[in-house]
Design a protein around this motif. Structure first.
Motif, PDB file in Angstrom:
ATOM      1  N   LYS A  81      26.268  -6.990 123.515  1.00 13.65           N
ATOM      2  CA  LYS A  81      24.848  -6.811 123.188  1.00 13.65           C
ATOM      3  C   LYS A  81      24.460  -7.664 121.984  1.00 13.65           C
ATOM      4  N   MET A  82      25.326  -7.690 120.989  1.00 12.03           N
ATOM      5  CA  MET A  82      25.035  -8.469 119.790  1.00 12.03           C
ATOM      6  C   MET A  82      25.028  -9.961 120.108  1.00 12.03           C
ATOM      7  N   ARG A  83      25.983 -10.419 120.894  1.00 12.39           N
ATOM      8  CA  ARG A  83      26.059 -11.838 121.260  1.00 12.39           C
ATOM      9  C   ARG A  83      24.827 -12.252 122.062  1.00 12.39           C
ATOM     10  N   ASP A  84      24.396 -11.383 123.008  1.00 16.08           N
ATOM     11  CA  ASP A  84      23.219 -11.684 123.818  1.00 16.08           C
ATOM     12  C   ASP A  84      21.955 -11.784 122.971  1.00 16.08           C
ATOM     13  N   ALA A  85      21.896 -11.005 121.898  1.00 19.00           N
ATOM     14  CA  ALA A  85      20.729 -11.029 121.022  1.00 19.00           C
ATOM     15  C   ALA A  85      20.790 -12.158 119.991  1.00 19.00           C
ATOM     16  N   GLY A  86      21.949 -12.786 119.833  1.00 18.43           N
ATOM     17  CA  GLY A  86      22.072 -13.886 118.884  1.00 18.43           C
ATOM     18  C   GLY A  86      22.830 -13.522 117.620  1.00 18.43           C
ATOM     19  N   GLY A  87      23.591 -12.453 117.659  1.00 13.93           N
ATOM     20  CA  GLY A  87      24.366 -12.032 116.495  1.00 13.93           C
ATOM     21  C   GLY A  87      25.849 -12.004 116.794  1.00 13.93           C
ATOM     22  N   THR A  88      26.624 -11.536 115.825  1.00 13.07           N
ATOM     23  CA  THR A  88      28.085 -11.473 115.954  1.00 13.07           C
ATOM     24  C   THR A  88      28.588 -10.192 115.308  1.00 13.07           C
ATOM     25  N   VAL A  89      29.662  -9.645 115.873  1.00 11.02           N
ATOM     26  CA  VAL A  89      30.333  -8.476 115.306  1.00 11.02           C
ATOM     27  C   VAL A  89      31.756  -8.880 114.979  1.00 11.02           C
ATOM     28  N   LYS A  90      32.210  -8.578 113.763  1.00 11.89           N
ATOM     29  CA  LYS A  90      33.578  -8.875 113.348  1.00 11.89           C
ATOM     30  C   LYS A  90      34.182  -7.645 112.692  1.00 11.89           C
ATOM     31  N   VAL A  91      35.475  -7.478 112.927  1.00 12.76           N
ATOM     32  CA  VAL A  91      36.239  -6.454 112.222  1.00 12.76           C
ATOM     33  C   VAL A  91      37.171  -7.214 111.286  1.00 12.76           C
ATOM     34  N   ALA A  92      37.074  -6.907 109.997  1.00 15.50           N
ATOM     35  CA  ALA A  92      37.896  -7.602 109.010  1.00 15.50           C
ATOM     36  C   ALA A  92      38.478  -6.579 108.047  1.00 15.50           C
ATOM     37  N   LYS A  93      39.582  -6.931 107.468  1.00 14.75           N
ATOM     38  CA  LYS A  93      40.177  -6.060 106.459  1.00 14.75           C
ATOM     39  C   LYS A  93      39.229  -5.982 105.259  1.00 14.75           C
ATOM     40  N   ASN A  94      39.098  -4.776 104.743  1.00 19.83           N
ATOM     41  CA  ASN A  94      38.182  -4.563 103.628  1.00 19.83           C
ATOM     42  C   ASN A  94      38.525  -5.433 102.420  1.00 19.83           C
ATOM     43  N   ARG A  95      39.795  -5.556 102.138  1.00 17.73           N
ATOM     44  CA  ARG A  95      40.219  -6.351 100.983  1.00 17.73           C
ATOM     45  C   ARG A  95      39.787  -7.810 101.148  1.00 17.73           C
ATOM     46  N   LEU A  96      39.947  -8.344 102.351  1.00 16.95           N
ATOM     47  CA  LEU A  96      39.552  -9.735 102.598  1.00 16.95           C
ATOM     48  C   LEU A  96      38.029  -9.891 102.561  1.00 16.95           C
ATOM     49  N   ALA A  97      37.317  -8.893 103.070  1.00 20.48           N
ATOM     50  CA  ALA A  97      35.854  -8.946 103.037  1.00 20.48           C
ATOM     51  C   ALA A  97      35.345  -8.909 101.594  1.00 20.48           C
ATOM     52  N   LYS A  98      35.968  -8.101 100.753  1.00 21.35           N
ATOM     53  CA  LYS A  98      35.566  -8.029  99.349  1.00 21.35           C
ATOM     54  C   LYS A  98      35.827  -9.350  98.634  1.00 21.35           C
ATOM     55  N   ILE A  99      36.935  -9.998  98.965  1.00 13.08           N
ATOM     56  CA  ILE A  99      37.230 -11.317  98.380  1.00 13.08           C
ATOM     57  C   ILE A  99      36.194 -12.327  98.848  1.00 13.08           C
ATOM     58  N   ALA A 100      35.822 -12.256 100.128  1.00 10.45           N
ATOM     59  CA  ALA A 100      34.843 -13.196 100.676  1.00 10.45           C
ATOM     60  C   ALA A 100      33.452 -12.985 100.095  1.00 10.45           C
ATOM     61  N   LEU A 101      33.132 -11.775  99.669  1.00  6.63           N
ATOM     62  CA  LEU A 101      31.812 -11.483  99.097  1.00  6.63           C
ATOM     63  C   LEU A 101      31.607 -12.103  97.721  1.00  6.63           C
ATOM     64  N   LYS A 102      32.686 -12.386  97.012  1.00  6.01           N
ATOM     65  CA  LYS A 102      32.559 -12.913  95.652  1.00  6.01           C
ATOM     66  C   LYS A 102      31.820 -14.247  95.662  1.00  6.01           C
ATOM     67  N   GLY A 103      30.806 -14.326  94.805  1.00  7.90           N
ATOM     68  CA  GLY A 103      30.054 -15.565  94.658  1.00  7.90           C
ATOM     69  C   GLY A 103      28.955 -15.752  95.694  1.00  7.90           C
ATOM     70  N   THR A 104      28.681 -14.743  96.508  1.00  9.34           N
ATOM     71  CA  THR A 104      27.609 -14.843  97.507  1.00  9.34           C
ATOM     72  C   THR A 104      26.429 -13.981  97.073  1.00  9.34           C
ATOM     73  N   PRO A 105      25.253 -14.204  97.648  1.00 11.42           N
ATOM     74  CA  PRO A 105      24.100 -13.354  97.307  1.00 11.42           C
ATOM     75  C   PRO A 105      24.298 -11.888  97.687  1.00 11.42           C
ATOM     76  N   SER A 106      25.151 -11.617  98.670  1.00 11.64           N
ATOM     77  CA  SER A 106      25.382 -10.252  99.149  1.00 11.64           C
ATOM     78  C   SER A 106      26.475  -9.526  98.384  1.00 11.64           C
ATOM     79  N   GLU A 107      26.882 -10.041  97.253  1.00  7.54           N
ATOM     80  CA  GLU A 107      28.033  -9.515  96.512  1.00  7.54           C
ATOM     81  C   GLU A 107      27.886  -8.043  96.140  1.00  7.54           C
ATOM     82  N   GLY A 108      26.671  -7.538  96.049  1.00  5.03           N
ATOM     83  CA  GLY A 108      26.441  -6.157  95.635  1.00  5.03           C
ATOM     84  C   GLY A 108      26.850  -5.110  96.643  1.00  5.03           C
ATOM     85  N   MET A 109      27.207  -5.505  97.864  1.00  2.00           N
ATOM     86  CA  MET A 109      27.564  -4.504  98.876  1.00  2.00           C
ATOM     87  C   MET A 109      29.069  -4.300  99.019  1.00  2.00           C
ATOM     88  N   THR A 110      29.846  -4.688  98.021  1.00  2.00           N
ATOM     89  CA  THR A 110      31.300  -4.527  98.101  1.00  2.00           C
ATOM     90  C   THR A 110      31.726  -3.066  98.201  1.00  2.00           C
TER      91      THR A 110
END
Length: 172
Positions: free
Chosen positions: A42-71
């Protein structure tokens, strides 16, 4: 997952958090594989993506981005839904959550604006970018027809007034 794969995932997620229109974070504990595949489709058909990632890796990836506040949202079994159109990911995730109580929306981000669960649901009620464009085109074309009606209306009214006076003079 070895270090190279982790590094690649962190780089990919960093790009997602920095460049997408909106990101939704949700708990997915108890969702079957078939349900997860349905959500991804459903997400792909609408133009989006769903990913499952390890929380620790997602928190590392958030550093330095505008969305950093949602860690603080990355606790437990979380998935990330994102799209370039700010409305698509929240809309699909909210619609899926209505039909499946095991998907619990925690919050998300739209650019540098952090959203709670209610903010994501409110964003899901907005029209998509394509719908807004269609409404805008409709609003732009409507004044042109109204202008034509207004311009022609005074001439028609003058003609009716002259016709009424002519009938009045004939009757007298």
């Amino acid at each position: 997952m070895d270090r190279a794969e982790k590094r690649e995932l962190v780089t990919e997620l960093n790009g997602v958090f920095a460049n997408t229109g909106s990101v939704v974070v949700a708990h997915y504990a108890g969702i079957t594989v078939a349900q997860m595949n349905d959500l991804r489709t459903k997400m792909r058909d609408a133009g989006g993506t769903v990913k499952v990632a390890k929380n620790r890796l997602a928190k590392i990836a958030l550093k330095g981005t505008p969305s950093e506040g949602m860690t603080d949202l990355f606790v437990g079994q979380t998935l990330i839904a994102f799209s370039d159109d700010p409305v698509v990911a929240p809309k699909v995730a909210s619609d899926f959550a209505k039909g499946n109580e095991r998907l619990i929306i925690l919050g998300g981000a739209m650019g540098s604006t952090n959203l709670d669960a209610d903010g994501v649901k409110a964003l899901a009620t907005l029209p998509s970018l394509d719908e807004l464009r269609a409404k805008l085109v409709g609003m732009i074309s409507t004044p042109a027809t109204r202008i034509a009606q207004v311009v022609s209306a005074p001439a028609a009214q003058v003609a009716r007034v002259v016709g009424a006076y002519a009938r009045k003079d004939e009757a007298a």
